[in-house]
Design an enzyme around this catalytic site. Structure first.
Site: not given
Ligand code: NAD
Ligand code: SER
Length: 317
Positions: A52, A142
């Site tokens: 975590d 967020y």
């Molecule tokens: P996701 O929700 O698919 O994955 C997040 C992961 O974090 C999950 O596997 C979850 O189990 C894990 N998690 C949750 N709580 C936790 C904790 N307390 N300790 C450890 N792990 C934990 O998100 P993602 O799409 O892979 O995004 C990854 C990062 O990229 C994030 O910071 C997100 O804000 C950023 N981001 C993603 C996007 C997108 O379109 N996917 C766009 C902009 C920014």
């Molecule tokens: N793809 C992400 C969201 O929709 C942008 O950070 O939350």
């Protein structure tokens, strides 16, 4: 990443994490990458630790156990999920970030990658070709957490010399993993539904244009910025990053070129308001100038690669 030290990916089972771990393992070897998440994987090839990110002692123990030099901290609640659980979103998105920043401040790790988002912008931000620096007035939990995280990056870099690097990802679209609760998730779901049922009901309206990127480009950008020589990283908050922009109706039209009978309908929900507050296109010239960013996938290539790969795994109902 840094010679003789391993790389730790926190949040490794998410949309970004799964692809990033695979890319890092291919580049450095499976024995050089430690994947971790709050949940156990069903199957996993390589080193995995349940962790975590809000438990700093546990993160520290993993860093010491595996001799970690670079940490990619991806654990966060995304925009739509965060609106439903404000307290957890703020706690996870901030406390997790602080824990990793403080490990770098205390010199236990050498480098951090932490993703930000287009969600740092808000209703008064210029919508077209949004500049790196402009009005930033996010109105989502967020977005507020990501903007605060960006400012802490600058603070920790200036005050304590922490080597933190960051990108403002647009909406990410890939076929290898499912999205985790964002406003841009429709742009992944649509491909699965197009192949399974030939229909999709979009939770964003037809003309909601947003910046988007194929995950392969995003993973490459992530590794490139993290590996870039320190003098090339001139922005420590987070770099604007862009590839393409489209709306649900434009994406549907591109899918129809491959699946002529595909039908889209629209039933906007609470995510419409979030999308309305975000930019439509992003100016990422500074990333291109400073460390050589260049995207490879535009919308037609994205649709091609998504459909051809998902066709192999998604069977029509
Ligand atoms: P996701 O929700 O698919 O994955 C997040 C992961 O974090 C999950 O596997 C979850 O189990 C894990 N998690 C949750 N709580 C936790 C904790 N307390 N300790 C450890 N792990 C934990 O998100 P993602 O799409 O892979 O995004 C990854 C990062 O990229 C994030 O910071 C997100 O804000 C950023 N981001 C993603 C996007 C997108 O379109 N996917 C766009 C902009 C920014
Ligand atoms: N793809 C992400 C969201 O929709 C942008 O950070 O939350």
């Amino acid at each position: 990443m840094l010679k003789e030290k391993k790389t730790l990916v926190i949040g490794a089972l998410g949309q970004v994490g799964r692809e990033l771990v695979e890319a890092l393992q291919n580049k450095y070897g499976a024995d050089q990458v430690v994947a971790s998440d709050i949940r156990e994987p069903e199957t996993f090839n390589g080193i995995f630790e349940v962790c975590d990110v809000m438990d700093k002692d546990r993160v520290f123990a993993i860093v010491k156990k595996h001799n970690v030099g670079t940490v990619f901290n991806l654990a966060a609640l995304l925009s739509a999920t965060a609106e439903k659980n404000m307290a957890l979103a703020w706690k996870l998105n901030m406390e997790g970030h602080f824990n990793v920043l403080n490990l770098a401040k205390e010199k236990h790790i050498d480098r951090i990658y932490w993703p930000s988002s287009i969600a740092v912008f808000g209703p008064n931000t210029p919508k077209q070709q949004t500049p790196q620096d402009c009005v930033m007035d996010p109105n989502t939990v967020y977005g507020i957490s990501k903007l605060a995280g960006e400012r802490w990056n600058v603070y920790y870099h200036q005050k304590f010399g922490v080597d933190v690097r960051s990108l403002r990802y647009p909406g990410l679209i890939g076929y290898k993993s499912l999205p985790g609760g964002g406003t841009t998730d429709y742009a992944v779901d649509i491909f699965h539904q197009a192949l399974q049922t030939g229909k999709y009901e979009s939770f964003l309206g037809p003309d909601t244009t947003l910046p988007m990127m194929f995950t392969e480009d995003a993973i490459r950008a992530t590794i490139e910025i993290t590996e870039a020589p320190e003098e090339q990283i001139k922005i420590r908050s987070s770099y604007n990053l862009a590839a393409m922009s489209f709306s649900p109706s434009e994406l549907a039209a591109a899918i129809k070129k491959h699946i002529p009978n595909f039908e889209i309908s629209y039933n906007p929900d609470f995510r419409q308001q979030i999308a309305n507050s975000w930019p439509q296109s992003i100016d990422d010239q500074l990333a291109r100038n400073d460390w050589g960013w260049n995207h490879q996938f535009d919308v037609d290539e994205l649709v091609d690669v998504m459909l051809s790969n998902l066709r192999e795994s998604v069977l029509p109902c």
